[in-house]
Structures are given as structure tokens and as C-alpha cells.
Design an enzyme around this catalytic site. Structure first.
Site, PDB file in Angstrom:
ATOM      1  N   GLU A 163       0.775  -1.230   0.000  1.00  0.00           N
ATOM      2  CA  GLU A 163       0.000   0.000   0.000  1.00  0.00           C
ATOM      3  C   GLU A 163       0.810   1.286   0.000  1.00  0.00           C
ATOM      4  O   GLU A 163       0.804   2.050   0.979  1.00  0.00           O
ATOM      5  CB  GLU A 163      -0.976  -0.033   1.186  1.00  0.00           C
ATOM      6  CG  GLU A 163      -1.921  -1.218   1.108  1.00  0.00           C
ATOM      7  CD  GLU A 163      -3.057  -1.179   2.132  1.00  0.00           C
ATOM      8  OE1 GLU A 163      -2.960  -0.432   3.100  1.00  0.00           O
ATOM      9  OE2 GLU A 163      -4.046  -1.911   1.915  1.00  0.00           O
ATOM     10  N   GLU A 281      -5.328  -8.173  -1.050  1.00  0.00           N
ATOM     11  CA  GLU A 281      -6.067  -8.061   0.213  1.00  0.00           C
ATOM     12  C   GLU A 281      -7.511  -7.749  -0.093  1.00  0.00           C
ATOM     13  O   GLU A 281      -7.798  -6.868  -0.917  1.00  0.00           O
ATOM     14  CB  GLU A 281      -5.525  -6.914   1.086  1.00  0.00           C
ATOM     15  CG  GLU A 281      -4.173  -7.159   1.700  1.00  0.00           C
ATOM     16  CD  GLU A 281      -3.749  -6.043   2.678  1.00  0.00           C
ATOM     17  OE1 GLU A 281      -4.622  -5.249   3.103  1.00  0.00           O
ATOM     18  OE2 GLU A 281      -2.557  -5.979   2.990  1.00  0.00           O
TER      19      GLU A 281
HETATM   20  C1  BGC Z   1      -2.976  -3.427   6.912  1.00  0.00           C
HETATM   21  C2  BGC Z   1      -3.644  -4.034   8.101  1.00  0.00           C
HETATM   22  C3  BGC Z   1      -5.111  -3.781   8.089  1.00  0.00           C
HETATM   23  C4  BGC Z   1      -5.699  -4.151   6.760  1.00  0.00           C
HETATM   24  C5  BGC Z   1      -7.125  -3.767   6.690  1.00  0.00           C
HETATM   25  C6  BGC Z   1      -3.612  -3.944   5.714  1.00  0.00           C
HETATM   26  O1  BGC Z   1      -2.913  -3.526   4.598  1.00  0.00           O
HETATM   27  O2  BGC Z   1      -1.636  -3.763   6.907  1.00  0.00           O
HETATM   28  O3  BGC Z   1      -3.045  -3.580   9.280  1.00  0.00           O
HETATM   29  O4  BGC Z   1      -5.739  -4.566   9.069  1.00  0.00           O
HETATM   30  O5  BGC Z   1      -4.975  -3.574   5.700  1.00  0.00           O
HETATM   31  O6  BGC Z   1      -7.280  -2.428   7.007  1.00  0.00           O
END
Ligand code: BGC
Length: 343
Positions: A163, A281
Site C-alpha cells: 500500500e 487483500e
Molecule cells: C494493513 C492491516 C489492516 C488491513 C485492513 C492492511 O494492509 O496492513 O493492518 O488490518 O490492511 O485495514
């Protein structure tokens, strides 16, 4: 046709087939679409090695987690790693050997179960705040990792940075990407490299991501947490998220088409730019209503697969988790939405 002729023809066809398959394998080695297909369905082992220190966020990786993940039918594991907390602040920016050995252990656990394993640079917040001050250190981290892992299986992939965002603009990020890839390629000519756009790997920023044209073995990653007020309700790190508690996801036509059109946008970018996509993710926080979570997770997963986007659910056994570590059992309903044929 004589018998001799038939045998000759048969041997000839076998030879041609063998040489075509060798050529195909050679082509596959550099083909990001091939490596992306091996990611398939994955899960993030989150909240462990990207916490300031492992265990700080309640997760310590265990050997049995790798068994569970492999047995459930996942193809891959993404392991977020906070290298910046284990690297000297000044040149030569050496990585702490004990921490590196711990990551090696996790990587080897995954590889020994024939899982693709992705390691990244996660939570390098200092670089997002002051990119130029941290560029050299970021590249030094990759130089050390590239050397260290150069003889590891090709099923280990490198993801440059989780990110990118903050003050790390697309212009700076494109420059760092080119330099990091060049460094990695010195020792790892084949290894798949994963790179995502800025604004937290947002689909809307894909157009600003510029990758080196001659570099074919790159998979592009995106993250998806929309609608944010649904997926992050009650999450302590999202401002005012307590107020969102109770937000449902009913799977109305309007809600579905929002997701479809955003994934379409990503898929079109992928086709136009000849880059495979990895949804690294996606997930929802456990404070959301369970039935809504099941609907949303199933829908996003299936829509990604329709577009040949590989994926990794966020995450295994913490706040978004699919495994309840206190009871040592899967959240079976959530697991089914990801791996419908899991036992
Ligand atoms: C972060 C996490 C977070 C997740 C959802 C991830 O990229 O590293 O800490 O829980 O995104 O927000």
C-alpha cells in the site's frame, strides 16, 4: 503404410511434442500470467511479522497454520513483513539476522507444503511520510533480500511494498519501482515480482502506475475493501468506525454493480497493459454482521475469479480472520465462501 513408417511417424510426433513443451516451459518462466495463476486462492498470514514485534498484535506463526492452510485447499500464502523495524537506521542498513531467520522459517514452511509464498515490505510508514529520506534504505532492504533468497524456489515471490501512499506519490513510486526491480533482477532473473499502485493499492490509481516496459515478469496487485464503512466497521485504526457498526451488505443490484464495475475497471487496465492482476487483500472486520460478511466475501471472491484475478484474503486468524485460534477451528462458513469445496 508400413509398420516402420508408422513407428517413425510416432517417434517424430513425440519429439515435436517434447520440444514444444520444453519451449512452453521456457516461455512460462518469464510469463507473469503463469506465475499469477499459481497464486490462485491465497490467504494473508497477517498481524504476525508485520507487527512491530511478532506477537505484539496477538499472532505468533505456528507450524500447524501452514498445514491447515494447505489442507483447506489454498494455493498460496502472503506474509506481510515489517522489515523496517528490523533494519539498521543507517548505511549499510543491515537486516537483523535473527529476524531474517524467522522469516526464512515461515517461507520454508510454506514452500515445503508446495504453497506459493509472497513476502513484502509492509508498514514502512516512515517511508510513506518521508520517501526521499528512506529511499536508499528501502532499496538496501531489497538488495539484501534479493541476495539472500536468490537460490530459493521460484514459488517465492517478492512484493515491493504494501500500500504505497502518503507522501510517496505515483511519480516517486514509479521511480523507486524501476530501481528496486533492477536491483532484484541482478540476482533473481526469473522470480515473480509484485507491484501495486498508490493510494493503498487502489484500482483508481492503476493508470498512474508506470512499470518498466522490458520487464515482463511483474504481477500487479490491488486491494479491495469497498464499501469501506461496511468492511472496516468498528476497526480501531479507521477513524469514526464505531459509528458504522450495523452497516450491512445485502447484495442488492446496486451494491453488486459497484463491485463489478470497479473490478471491471481493474481487469480492463490489466488487458490493456498486458499485466496480470492479484487482489492481494480483501476482507471484512469481525464486527460486521456475519451473514453480510459471508455474502460480501463470496461475491468479491467469485467476481475476482471471473476476471482471472488471483487473490489472497485478509487475513487468517486475527480481526478479519477465517480461523479462530482461541478455539483452534476454522470459521467454516467464511472458509466456504473462499474455498467452496473445502472439507
Ligand atoms: C494493513 C492491516 C489492516 C488491513 C485492513 C492492511 O494492509 O496492513 O493492518 O488490518 O490492511 O485495514
Amino acid at each position: 503404410m508400413s509398420m516402420k513408417m508408422i513407428i517413425f511417424l510416432f517417434l517424430f510426433v513425440c519429439l515435436v511434442a517434447q520440444s514444444c513443451s520444453a519451449q512452453q516451459q521456457e516461455m512460462d518462466m518469464y510469463d507473469a500470467y503463469y506465475w499469477n495463476s499459481l497464486i490462485g486462492r491465497g490467504v494473508n498470514l497477517g498481524n504476525a511479522l508485520e507487527a512491530p514485534i511478532e506477537c505484539d498484535w496477538g499472532v505468533r506463526l505456528k507450524e500447524e497454520y501452514f498445514d491447515l492452510i494447505a489442507e483447506a485447499g489454498f494455493d498460496s500464502i502472503r506474509i506481510p513483513v515489517r522489515w523496517s523495524a528490523h533494519t539498521e537506521p543507517d548505511s549499510p542498513y543491515s537486516i537483523e539476522q535473527q529476524f531474517l531467520a524467522r522469516v526464512d522459517w515461515a517461507v520454508n514452511q510454506a514452500l515445503s507444503r508446495k504453497l506459493v509464498v509472497i513476502i513484502n515490505v509492509h508498514h514502512y510508514g516512515e517511508m510513506l511520510d518521508s520517501p526521499e529520506a528512506h529511499k536508499e534504505r528501502f532499496l538496501a532492504i531489497w538488495k539484501q533480500l534479493a541476495r539472500h533468497y536468490k537460490d530459493y524456489s521460484d514459488l517465492l515471490y517478492f512484493e515491493l511494498l504494501n500500500e504505497p501512499g502518503g507522501n510517496l506519490t505515483s511519480t516517486l513510486w514509479n521511480e523507486y519501482v524501476t530501481e528496486a526491480i533492477k536491483i532484484i533482477r541482478e540476482d533473481n532473473p526469473i522470480r515473480a515480482i509484485i507491484v501495486g499502485p498508490t493510494q493503498w493499492n487502489s484500482i483508481s490509481q492503476l493508470n498512474n502506475l508506470k512499470l518498466p516496459h522490458n520487464e515482463k515478469n511483474v504481477i500487479v496487485t490491488i486491494h479491495y475493501y469497498e464499501p469501506f464503512r461496511f468492511t472496516h466497521q468498528g476497526a480501531s485504526w479507521a477513524n469514526n468506525s464505531e459509528e458504522w457498526i450495523g452497516t450491512t451488505w445485502l447484495g442488492t443490484e446496486a451494491q453488486k454493480s459497484q463491485i463489478e464495475s470497479q473490478l471491471d475497471r481493474a481487469a480492463h487496465w490489466g488487458w490493456d497493459n498486458k499485466r496480470p492482476l492479484f487482489l492481494g487483500e480483501f476482507g471484512s472486520y469481525s464486527k460486521a454482521e456475519n451473514i453480510s460478511r459471508l455474502r460480501w466475501t463470496e461475491f468479491v471472491r467469485a467476481e475476482a475469479e471471473k476476471r482471472r484475478i488471483s487473490w489472497a484474503y485478509w487475513e487468517f486468524c486475527a480481526g478479519f480472520g477465517i480461523y479462530d485460534k482461541s478455539k483452534s477451528r476454522w470459521k467454516q462458513d467464511l472458509l466456504y465462501t473462499l474455498i467452496p469445496n473445502s472439507q
